[in-house]
Write an enzyme that holds these catalytic residues in place. Sequence first.
Site, PDB file in Angstrom:
ATOM      1  N   LYS A   1       0.844  -1.206   0.000  1.00 11.49           N
ATOM      2  CA  LYS A   1       0.000   0.000   0.000  1.00 11.49           C
ATOM      3  C   LYS A   1       0.874   1.250   0.000  1.00 11.49           C
ATOM      4  CE  LYS A   1      -1.750   1.570   4.143  1.00 11.49           C
ATOM      5  NZ  LYS A   1      -1.350   2.968   4.346  1.00 11.49           N
TER       6      LYS A   1
ATOM      7  N   ARG B   1      -3.989  10.220   2.980  1.00 14.73           N
ATOM      8  CA  ARG B   1      -2.886  11.166   3.132  1.00 14.73           C
ATOM      9  C   ARG B   1      -2.107  11.354   1.825  1.00 14.73           C
ATOM     10  NH1 ARG B   1      -2.210  12.933   7.720  1.00 14.73           N
ATOM     11  NH2 ARG B   1      -0.139  13.750   7.294  1.00 14.73           N
TER      12      ARG B   1
ATOM     13  N   CYS C   1      -5.053   7.541   9.235  1.00 13.87           N
ATOM     14  CA  CYS C   1      -5.368   7.069  10.580  1.00 13.87           C
ATOM     15  C   CYS C   1      -5.070   8.128  11.637  1.00 13.87           C
ATOM     16  CB  CYS C   1      -4.558   5.814  10.870  1.00 13.87           C
ATOM     17  SG  CYS C   1      -5.014   4.444   9.822  1.00 13.87           S
TER      18      CYS C   1
HETATM   19  N1  EPU Z   1       5.980  14.349  10.559  1.00 10.27           N
HETATM   20  C1  EPU Z   1       5.969  15.692  10.894  1.00 10.27           C
HETATM   21  N2  EPU Z   1       5.777  16.611   9.889  1.00 10.27           N
HETATM   22  C2  EPU Z   1       5.583  16.234   8.587  1.00 10.27           C
HETATM   23  C3  EPU Z   1       5.600  14.858   8.259  1.00 10.27           C
HETATM   24  C4  EPU Z   1       5.800  13.936   9.262  1.00 10.27           C
HETATM   25  O1  EPU Z   1       6.143  16.051  12.065  1.00 10.27           O
HETATM   26  O2  EPU Z   1       5.396  17.112   7.734  1.00 10.27           O
HETATM   27  C5  EPU Z   1       6.148  13.348  11.623  1.00 10.27           C
HETATM   28  C6  EPU Z   1       4.884  12.501  11.791  1.00 10.27           C
HETATM   29  O3  EPU Z   1       3.919  13.154  12.573  1.00 10.27           O
HETATM   30  C7  EPU Z   1       5.434  11.239  12.436  1.00 10.27           C
HETATM   31  C8  EPU Z   1       6.818  11.116  11.784  1.00 10.27           C
HETATM   32  O4  EPU Z   1       7.144  12.413  11.263  1.00 10.27           O
HETATM   33  O5  EPU Z   1       5.574  11.429  13.810  1.00 10.27           O
HETATM   34  C9  EPU Z   1       6.920  10.094  10.692  1.00 10.27           C
HETATM   35  O6  EPU Z   1       5.934  10.330   9.708  1.00 10.27           O
HETATM   36  P1  EPU Z   1       6.148   9.945   8.183  1.00 10.27           P
HETATM   37  O7  EPU Z   1       6.094  11.189   7.370  1.00 10.27           O
HETATM   38  O8  EPU Z   1       7.350   9.086   8.080  1.00 10.27           O
HETATM   39  O9  EPU Z   1       4.877   9.073   7.913  1.00 10.27           O
HETATM   40  P2  EPU Z   1       3.899   9.117   6.679  1.00 10.27           P
HETATM   41  O10 EPU Z   1       4.656   9.308   5.420  1.00 10.27           O
HETATM   42  O11 EPU Z   1       2.746  10.027   6.963  1.00 10.27           O
HETATM   43  C10 EPU Z   1       4.059   6.578   6.114  1.00 10.27           C
HETATM   44  C11 EPU Z   1       3.075   5.462   6.023  1.00 10.27           C
HETATM   45  C12 EPU Z   1       2.649   5.044   7.417  1.00 10.27           C
HETATM   46  C13 EPU Z   1       3.877   4.595   8.183  1.00 10.27           C
HETATM   47  C14 EPU Z   1       4.904   5.734   8.212  1.00 10.27           C
HETATM   48  C15 EPU Z   1       6.201   5.343   8.891  1.00 10.27           C
HETATM   49  C16 EPU Z   1       1.969   5.920   3.963  1.00 10.27           C
HETATM   50  C17 EPU Z   1       0.732   6.327   3.256  1.00 10.27           C
HETATM   51  N3  EPU Z   1       1.917   5.906   5.271  1.00 10.27           N
HETATM   52  O12 EPU Z   1       3.356   7.643   6.732  1.00 10.27           O
HETATM   53  O13 EPU Z   1       1.779   3.946   7.261  1.00 10.27           O
HETATM   54  O14 EPU Z   1       3.511   4.260   9.495  1.00 10.27           O
HETATM   55  O15 EPU Z   1       5.198   6.167   6.867  1.00 10.27           O
HETATM   56  O16 EPU Z   1       6.799   4.278   8.230  1.00 10.27           O
HETATM   57  O17 EPU Z   1       2.978   5.575   3.344  1.00 10.27           O
HETATM   58  C18 EPU Z   1      -0.068   2.595   7.696  1.00 10.27           C
HETATM   59  O18 EPU Z   1       0.224   1.993   6.656  1.00 10.27           O
HETATM   60  O19 EPU Z   1      -0.945   2.206   8.511  1.00 10.27           O
HETATM   61  C19 EPU Z   1       0.649   3.817   8.030  1.00 10.27           C
HETATM   62  C20 EPU Z   1       0.257   4.665   8.986  1.00 10.27           C
END
Ligand code: EPU
Length: 437
Positions: free
Chosen positions: A22, A95, A119
Amino acid sequence: MSQITVHGGKPLIGRVDLKGAKNLVTKAMVAALLGETPSVLKDVPHISDVEVVSRLLELHGVIIDFHEDGLMSLDSSNVGSARMVDIDAHAGSSRIPILFCGPLLHRLGEAFIPDLGGCHIGDRPIDFHLEVLRNFGAVIEKLPTGIRLSAPNGLHGAKVALPYPSVGATEQVLLTSVRAEGITELSGAAIEPEIMDLIAILQKMGAIISVDTDRVIRIEGVSRLDGYTHRALFDRNEAASWAAAALATKGDIFVGGAKQQEMMTFLNVFRKVGGAFEIEDDGIRFFHPGGDLQPVVIETDVHPGFMTDWQQPLVVALTQAKGLSIVHETVYENRFGFTEALNQMGAQIQIYRECLGGNPCRFGQRNFYHSAVISGPVELKAADIRVPDLRGGFSHMVAALAAKGVSNVSNVQLISRGYEHFIDKLEALGADFTYSD
Ligand code: EPU
């Protein structure tokens, strides 16, 4: 709202087959927007996140053909602007829209991004994304229902340093820099396997990207990208979820398509807990070999650490381990909400504000309940529970399958955001349940 009624206490035994991840597939679909010629993506799962991204791409003129076997073609030859009101209809559903910014700015010179969904596992701000886009020269206007972007002077390569190796912000840099004029140097990058697969796709499209040591990625912008043909990386989060389900239900599940390389950290922990696995060419067999499960101390982290998405189903298995386990969540500040329902089912899980079991993290001393202590083994009891989010929801379902008696699990449609055909898979594994839509 859909619901399953589970007669639990039976081991899950059988085979499930994975498709693409995903967390890669949805980004690969966005990458197709950058190509002037059509792309073909293989192993795309039928999940609702893919549907949302498809609808948004179609609104921008991308022609999508999606087959039951997971073959998707995306023709971005005639991209056009979409009506804000149509885009807005997708607000709150995923997202991924934030990753449309760079590609739309390159193709159309403007973008409107609706409010994001996903989520509720923490604040999930987008400050890194906006800062990155500004570095490239984007002008951002905040509207009541989203953000509008333009790039009056085009997008230019930049030196970007992320304060935390965010997966999404790294993807934002990649998708924006590949066609920006000049060189981009990203430090503090996330290096998850899904990101490496996205880089492979972009290279197929004509991009020039080098991954250097110490989380540095360099991108030389090119003026044109074409489509790609690519088989998506398997979904290691789904693989870990079924592995944990096998352990928690004392079962035996062959996960077709799972590979060792991307799951090594998970496999180490699975073995320490007392789970057994056999690695085959076409997948991995995960099973409970009998005997007691052992407690572990885990800290979630960015790759190559133990993924945050792996902890929730594993926590259910840890309720069956003999002794105290500790899980310190260092990626999201609020990812233990799901433990409440497990406690209702007889689990003994306490959550703490302190950084327990390892190194202090950025959430320490900030009032976030981000460490869990799980005491086992306990006998899980059936209960009526409601799925709160994707991974937490899967763990609730596993708990219901492991618990003796009849549980009603509502809001299960949320699980289909990330688990393809999970109802069919439960049937294939011999689960005793009924499903109502
Ligand atoms: N963060 C910030 N500011 C930002 C972006 C992120 O503070 O602008 C923080 C977040 O709040 C979090 C941390 O950085 O505390 C990590 O977030 P990240 O950006 O790495 O996560 P994401 O890209 O939003 C993706 C996956 C998540 C997975 C995380 C970590 C997708 C769509 N989602 O999220 O997957 O947990 O990376 O590997 O790729 C899931 O599949 O259930 C899921 C939540």
